[in-house]
Design a protein around this motif. Structure first.
Motif, PDB file in Angstrom:
ATOM      1  N   ASP A   1       2.876   0.555   2.541  1.00 55.65           N
ATOM      2  CA  ASP A   1       3.922   1.346   3.288  1.00 55.65           C
ATOM      3  C   ASP A   1       3.448   1.910   4.596  1.00 55.65           C
ATOM      4  O   ASP A   1       4.126   1.955   5.584  1.00 55.65           O
ATOM      5  CB  ASP A   1       4.188   2.490   2.125  1.00 55.65           C
ATOM      6  CG  ASP A   1       5.036   2.075   1.072  1.00 55.65           C
ATOM      7  OD1 ASP A   1       5.569   0.848   0.978  1.00 55.65           O
ATOM      8  OD2 ASP A   1       5.191   2.913   0.224  1.00 55.65           O
ATOM      9  N   ARG A   2       2.196   2.379   4.401  1.00 54.58           N
ATOM     10  CA  ARG A   2       1.523   3.165   5.536  1.00 54.58           C
ATOM     11  C   ARG A   2       1.340   1.976   6.846  1.00 54.58           C
ATOM     12  O   ARG A   2       1.660   2.403   7.758  1.00 54.58           O
ATOM     13  CB  ARG A   2       0.179   3.589   5.259  1.00 54.58           C
ATOM     14  CG  ARG A   2       0.468   5.091   4.489  1.00 54.58           C
ATOM     15  CD  ARG A   2       1.058   6.082   5.087  1.00 54.58           C
ATOM     16  NE  ARG A   2       0.334   6.370   6.466  1.00 54.58           N
ATOM     17  CZ  ARG A   2       0.880   6.945   7.269  1.00 54.58           C
ATOM     18  NH1 ARG A   2       2.419   7.055   7.409  1.00 54.58           N
ATOM     19  NH2 ARG A   2       0.231   7.417   8.429  1.00 54.58           N
ATOM     20  N   GLY A   3       0.645   1.016   6.492  1.00 56.09           N
ATOM     21  CA  GLY A   3       0.676  -0.105   7.400  1.00 56.09           C
ATOM     22  C   GLY A   3       1.964  -0.570   7.955  1.00 56.09           C
ATOM     23  O   GLY A   3       2.021  -0.772   9.208  1.00 56.09           O
ATOM     24  N   GLY A   4       3.229  -0.612   7.534  1.00 52.54           N
ATOM     25  CA  GLY A   4       4.513  -0.811   7.801  1.00 52.54           C
ATOM     26  C   GLY A   4       5.067   0.143   9.122  1.00 52.54           C
ATOM     27  O   GLY A   4       5.217  -0.104   9.938  1.00 52.54           O
ATOM     28  N   VAL A   5       4.612   1.456   8.529  1.00 55.80           N
ATOM     29  CA  VAL A   5       4.956   2.852   9.315  1.00 55.80           C
ATOM     30  C   VAL A   5       3.975   2.799  10.524  1.00 55.80           C
ATOM     31  O   VAL A   5       4.626   3.245  11.672  1.00 55.80           O
ATOM     32  CB  VAL A   5       4.781   4.198   8.560  1.00 55.80           C
ATOM     33  CG1 VAL A   5       5.006   5.218   9.202  1.00 55.80           C
ATOM     34  CG2 VAL A   5       5.881   4.076   7.346  1.00 55.80           C
TER      35      VAL A   5
ATOM     36  N   LYS B   1      -3.371  -8.314   9.165  1.00 54.41           N
ATOM     37  CA  LYS B   1      -4.473  -7.207   8.737  1.00 54.41           C
ATOM     38  C   LYS B   1      -4.050  -6.583   7.724  1.00 54.41           C
ATOM     39  O   LYS B   1      -4.613  -5.988   6.748  1.00 54.41           O
ATOM     40  CB  LYS B   1      -4.707  -6.144   9.809  1.00 54.41           C
ATOM     41  CG  LYS B   1      -6.085  -5.367   9.740  1.00 54.41           C
ATOM     42  CD  LYS B   1      -6.120  -4.847  11.187  1.00 54.41           C
ATOM     43  CE  LYS B   1      -7.114  -3.651  10.964  1.00 54.41           C
ATOM     44  NZ  LYS B   1      -7.524  -2.998  12.364  1.00 54.41           N
ATOM     45  N   LEU B   2      -2.565  -6.297   7.734  1.00 56.14           N
ATOM     46  CA  LEU B   2      -1.902  -5.416   6.741  1.00 56.14           C
ATOM     47  C   LEU B   2      -2.165  -6.276   5.140  1.00 56.14           C
ATOM     48  O   LEU B   2      -2.281  -5.707   4.289  1.00 56.14           O
ATOM     49  CB  LEU B   2      -0.581  -5.205   6.986  1.00 56.14           C
ATOM     50  CG  LEU B   2       0.421  -4.541   6.001  1.00 56.14           C
ATOM     51  CD1 LEU B   2      -0.204  -3.192   5.370  1.00 56.14           C
ATOM     52  CD2 LEU B   2       1.738  -4.326   6.554  1.00 56.14           C
ATOM     53  N   SER B   3      -1.748  -7.555   5.236  1.00 52.73           N
ATOM     54  CA  SER B   3      -1.781  -8.465   4.141  1.00 52.73           C
ATOM     55  C   SER B   3      -3.115  -8.386   3.704  1.00 52.73           C
ATOM     56  O   SER B   3      -3.211  -8.169   2.166  1.00 52.73           O
ATOM     57  CB  SER B   3      -1.453  -9.657   4.443  1.00 52.73           C
ATOM     58  OG  SER B   3      -1.396 -10.638   3.271  1.00 52.73           O
TER      59      SER B   3
ATOM     60  N   PRO C   1      -7.304   1.795   5.910  1.00 51.71           N
ATOM     61  CA  PRO C   1      -6.534   2.490   4.980  1.00 51.71           C
ATOM     62  C   PRO C   1      -7.517   3.776   4.591  1.00 51.71           C
ATOM     63  O   PRO C   1      -7.108   4.717   4.227  1.00 51.71           O
ATOM     64  CB  PRO C   1      -6.470   1.671   3.590  1.00 51.71           C
ATOM     65  CG  PRO C   1      -6.446   0.276   4.342  1.00 51.71           C
ATOM     66  CD  PRO C   1      -7.380   0.271   5.453  1.00 51.71           C
ATOM     67  N   SER C   2      -8.796   3.718   4.672  1.00 44.49           N
ATOM     68  CA  SER C   2      -9.907   4.809   4.453  1.00 44.49           C
ATOM     69  C   SER C   2      -9.766   5.726   5.374  1.00 44.49           C
ATOM     70  O   SER C   2     -10.609   6.917   5.322  1.00 44.49           O
ATOM     71  CB  SER C   2     -11.250   4.298   4.260  1.00 44.49           C
ATOM     72  OG  SER C   2     -11.918   3.694   5.188  1.00 44.49           O
TER      73      SER C   2
END
Length: 191
Positions: free
Chosen positions: A71-75, A82-84, A143-144
């Motif tokens: 969700d955050r990667g998409g936003v 990288k998101l995957s 993400p961190s």
């Protein structure tokens, strides 16, 4: 003369993190994780401030974290590859321990030194897991550092993630990698 511990030194000289992709079930249960966390908490801590804490992510929490990362990667526009990869780290991880840098107010101990202690906790936990026979890897990644993810994990505004230690059973032993050339990195200082 010092009393050597050849087994401990050999472990440190040959230790090797296990890539997160090679970690699978089983993971340590709470009873098996407790001594690893205990070993990590024996990290040098000038001032006895305990400027770190642990958040353990078991399967349901890892699934929720994988969704939060997606969700955050998409936003935030993280590139798809990288998101995957970031989402897969949590979707496939058997267990993860988030080491939170939680600096305490202190006139004597600088915040930077407290952050170093949190980093040392990460390495101590990684080494404890490996010494106990588990596969383990220390990761961080975008993400961190995402403020929505860290708030979702319950971090305060003064806390940050020092590292995320993924722990499980290794499915493959990785080849060793090139190691630093100490001759290029070491200076024997003479005033």
């Amino acid at each position: 003369m010092p009393t050597p511990n050849p087994a401990a030194l050999e472990f440190l000289l040959t230790r090797r993190s296990r890539p997160w992709r090679t970690l699978c079930l089983p993971a340590p249960d709470r009873d098996a994780l407790h001594p690893l966390l205990t070993a990590a908490a024996r990290t040098p801590d000038h001032g006895k401030l305990e400027p770190w804490r642990f958040i353990v992510l078991e399967r349901p929490a890892l699934d929720a974290m994988a969704q939060m990362v997606a969700d955050r990667g998409g936003v935030t526009g993280v590139e798809p590859e990288k998101l995957s990869k970031s989402q897969a780290e949590y979707a496939t991880s058997p267990l993860a321990v988030v080491v939170v840098a939680a600096p305490k107010p202190s006139e004597k101990i600088p915040q930077m030194e407290q952050h170093y202690s949190a980093g040392a906790v990460c390495l101590a936990l990684l080494n404890a897991a490996l010494a106990a026979g588990w596969g383990a890897n220390w990761l961080s990644g975008w993400p961190s550092r995402d403020p929505e993810i860290t708030a979702w994990l319950g971090l305060s505004e003064t806390e940050s993630i020092a590292g995320i230690i993924h722990i499980g059973t290794e499915s493959a032993i990785p080849p060793d990698r090139p190691r630093p050339d100490l001759g290029k990195l070491t200076t024997w200082f003479t005033p």
